[in-house]
Design an enzyme around this catalytic site. Structure first.
Site, PDB file in Angstrom:
ATOM      1  N   ASP A 106       0.954  -1.057  -0.036  1.00 48.38           N
ATOM      2  CA  ASP A 106      -0.073   0.073   0.124  1.00 48.38           C
ATOM      3  C   ASP A 106       1.092   1.085  -0.017  1.00 48.38           C
ATOM      4  O   ASP A 106       2.097   0.968   0.105  1.00 48.38           O
ATOM      5  CB  ASP A 106      -0.918   0.040   1.238  1.00 48.38           C
ATOM      6  CG  ASP A 106      -2.096   0.903   0.854  1.00 48.38           C
ATOM      7  OD1 ASP A 106      -2.009   1.637   0.127  1.00 48.38           O
ATOM      8  OD2 ASP A 106      -3.331   0.716   1.595  1.00 48.38           O
TER       9      ASP A 106
HETATM   10  C1  NOJ Z   1      -4.071   3.956   0.157  1.00 41.38           C
HETATM   11  C2  NOJ Z   1      -5.235   2.792   0.427  1.00 41.38           C
HETATM   12  O1  NOJ Z   1      -5.359   2.446   1.615  1.00 41.38           O
HETATM   13  C3  NOJ Z   1      -5.487   1.777  -0.695  1.00 41.38           C
HETATM   14  O2  NOJ Z   1      -6.567   1.149  -0.583  1.00 41.38           O
HETATM   15  C4  NOJ Z   1      -5.377   2.632  -2.175  1.00 41.38           C
HETATM   16  O3  NOJ Z   1      -5.600   1.767  -3.170  1.00 41.38           O
HETATM   17  C5  NOJ Z   1      -3.888   3.400  -2.002  1.00 41.38           C
HETATM   18  N1  NOJ Z   1      -3.815   4.215  -1.234  1.00 41.38           N
HETATM   19  C6  NOJ Z   1      -3.774   3.921  -3.461  1.00 41.38           C
HETATM   20  O4  NOJ Z   1      -4.389   5.074  -3.495  1.00 41.38           O
END
Ligand code: NOJ
Length: 748
Positions: free
Chosen positions: A285
């Protein structure tokens, strides 16, 4: 006849064999091509493939430095490049100027729609319908891929048992079986059965794992999940996504049992690769690799890279620890180059499967049919399927002639009705309830009363009361703004914010019936106002077509079809709350329970019932998982099992008769739950195992049949073995998770 049958089987066998042979051959070809590429790659170029870079949607000019990095093969993928010209330009540099011409993959959070916005995922979950999940994913992919995006960060498959958690809005709810059904729908919708189709996208099952178990519902918080629970509940929807061929997995921000997911070798290698045979790639993430420093798991970025690579994390999102330190780690012998080759291979495999080596460029003729009639109609249907009727004191559906006072902060909130994660949906395209009422020439007076959900001013109350007085009925559209749920947007209190409750109470004094429509990212506690309103419709954040969907439901052109995918609490103090809990040694019971106000002053400590409950909130939710009303009524009768005893290899047939006992045609979701009465590991009081949507005309009866097999009886025990234990089971068939008919059987 027999000969025909044999011939037919033979042909089928040959076809199947040659199909398997071709696909095995194709897979081998891909692996060979990957080997050729990897052999030619420098270490820097390999590390480049592991890097997911972000630009901002607002980027005005593509930085020269970024282009140079692509030219040098230092980037494997991008997120959030939202100008199609930039997508084209970057891909052209990658193909024509980078050393080996490896295509880039462009990604984006396309979660519940790109331009045409569908209900938020918890709303889609309320549809209890795989097809609705599939349609929302398909249309998201068709629209999004027209911008060159071939990889989405969806579906989110985190089981969520705590409505305080802001990301419950994006979740498939609390139940592993329902979540698994939806997971398959989403993956099929995004990826189709042909990944090379230019409208297909690689899906990303996230967040691996346990993100929804954040203690106290506070986002990013620690999760403590014992392994059998992890396997019996949290892992289930991921298994389903894998069985549908999901191409990518995203690690979660949180730690589980002391180890952050992005550095968890057991999770990413032992479980995901070795046990589950995942052959796509794993992405971190956002900065979750370097955040292992904050977790106190890595001392610096270099150690973070070491941990992540050795755990088997293929691609690093936004942080750059791989870029900065992998070379050094190899020199020091902490990482082997063939480990890096393995990660690169996983990424290239997905690029090959998407057909990017053959067709790297966005098709200029693919318009995405943004906001097309078809897409809007499907979004409206999804919103109708997602809306849950929680209460109806015979006020709904409304007569067309009814004079309505349309009140509430969400009645005309085009941005808010779209919900969280809608970077691309434009509020200008939102059809609000107000707009629909105008378009349909409803006889109504609009007075919002409050300007936005958190509004604390009473300035608009007077006008709202006046509007109510001259109307037959009040439609109050309440809720939360989109920003109050989603990532990092947890709430400790989950009631209607601002002065909404106060206004509802004042309006109730006019004596006019109130229909409360809630648009929110989570269940909202409504115990304070439930007696002031005559009907409650939970619409979640329904998306672009909220207005037309709500209009159709209010006026009975369509029936609200949703059922709760999460248990609805009376108060936030009950959370976490979920139907598939354990019984405990002292299960709650109505007979012995003494409510806080009924406790005699000076009562002796042990004079109250000693069971699991809250003195003030009791032990039942406001509405159970699976609950939802329609515009007709149904009766379930004559539950019958094909056998009272079965062996492991036998199937059990379950029959129940469903009758539409109401005045109009309608749909019911017949739900089958199992209870394993005694286990070597205590078993939940019930577990959803099947459900069926059944549509019946008034007075019509149908026998609904389910088949239960050994898989449905299995669970992972304390020794981490999948087992089926002999003994007594109960089968419940009902309209929600707490009611229904019951019959027992014995597994011999
Ligand atoms: C953080 C989030 O937790 C995740 O779900 C998301 O896909 C990513 N950022 C990218 O934006």
């Amino acid at each position: 006849m027999k000969i025909y049958k044999i011939n037919y089987l033979l042909i089928l066998g040959v076809l199947l064999f040659s199909y398997n042979a071709t696909s095995a051959q194709q897979e081998q070809d891909i692996e060979d091509r990957i080997t050729k590429i990897i052999t030619k790659m420098t270490l820097e170029q390999k590390i480049g493939q592991l890097s997911l870079r972000g630009t901002s949607s607002r980027t005005k000019v593509l930085p020269e430095e970024l282009k140079q990095d692509v030219r040098d093969g230092k980037v494997g993928a991008f997120l959030n490049v939202m100008k199609v010209d930039y997508v084209d330009e970057l891909q052209k540099i990658a193909i024509e100027e980078s050393p080996l011409g490896v295509p880039l993959i462009f990604s984006r959070d396309i979660i519940h729609g790109f331009k045409t916005i569908f209900p938020i995922p918890i709303g889609i979950a309320a549809s209890w319908d795989k097809e609705t999940a599939k349609t929302s994913a398909r249309i998201s992919a068709i629209e999004g891929s027209s911008y060159g995006i071939r990889w989405t960060f969806a579906p989110m498959l985190d089981i969520a048992r705590d409505s305080r958690w802001g990301r419950i809005a994006e979740s498939p709810g609390e139940d592993p079986y329902l979540a698994s059904v939806l997971a398959k729908g989403y993956v099929e919708g995004f990826q189709t059965d042909n990944l090379t189709n230019p409208t297909s996208m690689a899906a990303c099952a996230k967040h691996f794992i346990g993100y929804g178990a954040a203690i106290g519902g506070r986002d990013y918080n620690t999760a403590i999940i014992h392994e059998p629970l992890l396997r019996n509940v949290y892992l289930k929807p991921f298994e389903a996504a894998l069985s549908s061929g999901v191409q990518t997995i995203m690690t979660s921000f949180n730690e589980v049992n002391g180890v952050p997911a992005s550095g968890n070798k057991w999770l990413l290698t032992d479980v995901l690769r070795d046990e589950m045979n995942f052959d796509g790639f794993v992405v971190s993430d956002w900065n979750s690799v370097t955040e292992m420093i904050n977790h106190g798991y890595a001392k610096d970025e270099k150690q973070a890279a070491d941990l992540a690579v050795n755990a088997g994390l293929d691609m690093e999102m936004t942080s750059k620890s791989y870029e900065f330190y992998v070379k050094e780690l190899i020199k020091e012998g902490k990482v082997k180059e063939d480990q890096i080759d393995f990660l690169v291979r996983n990424i290239l495999r997905v690029k090959f499967k998407l057909g990017l080596f053959e067709k790297p460029y966005r098709s200029k003729t693919h318009t995405g049919d943004l906001y097309s009639e078809e897409h809007l109609t499907k979004a409206k249907t999804a919103a109708i399927k997602s809306t849950v009727l929680l209460k109806n004191e015979s006020v709904l559906p409304l007569k067309m002639s009814a004079k309505i006072a349309l009140i509430g902060p969400l009645a005309n909130a085009p941005r808010e009705q779209l919900g969280t994660w809608t970077f691309d949906g434009e509020k200008e395209h939102s059809v609000t309830p107000l707009k629909t009422f105008k378009d349909k020439r409803v006889s109504f007076k609009f007075s919002k009363g409050l300007s936005y959900s958190r509004d604390k001013s009473t300035g608009g109350f007077e006008a709202a009361i006046e509007a109510a007085k001259v109307s037959d009925v009040i439609v109050f559209i309440a809720g939360e703004e989109a920003i109050l749920s989603g990532e990092a947007h947890s709430r400790a209190n989950i009631n209607l914010p601002g002065k909404q409750e106060e206004l509802i109470k004042i309006l109730a004094k006019t004596g006019k019936p109130i229909i409360l429509v809630i648009m929110a990212g989570r269940p909202i506690t409504i115990t304070n106002i439930i007696d002031d309103v005559d009907a409650v419709l939970m619409a979640w954040h329904p998306g672009t077509m909220a207005g037309p969907a709500i209009y159709d439901i209010l006026f009975g052109k369509k029936e609200p079809l949703g059922r709760l995918p999460v248990t609805w609490p009376k108060t936030a103090g009950q959370l976490p709350l979920f139907y598939n809990h354990k019984n405990t040694g002292r299960p709650s019971d109505a007979e012995s329970f003494v409510q806080i106000d009924d406790i005699p002053v000076g009562a002796w400590q042990s004079s109250l019932g000693n069971t699991t409950h809250y003195l003030d909130a009791g032990f039942t939710p406001h509405f159970p998982f699976g609950y939802g009303l329609g515009y007709t009524t149904f009766k379930l009768e004559h539950l019958r099992l094909s056998k009272t005893e079965i062996t492991e290899s036998e199937e059990l047939e379950v029959f129940v008769s469903l009758t539409n006992t109401g005045e109009s045609a309608g749909e019911e979701v017949v739900q089958l739950y199992l209870q394993d009465k005694v286990g070597s590991l205590t078993r939940p009081v019930r577990q959803l195992r099947r459900f069926k949507r059944v549509r019946l005309n008034s007075g019509e009866t149908r026998i609904v049949k389910f088949i239960i097999n050994r898989k449905d009886l299995e669970f992972v025990n304390n020794s981490l073995k999948p087992v089926i234990e002999k003994g007594e089971f109960n089968v419940y068939v009902g309209q929600n998770s707490v009611s229904g008919l019951v019959k027992g059987f014995v597994l011999k």
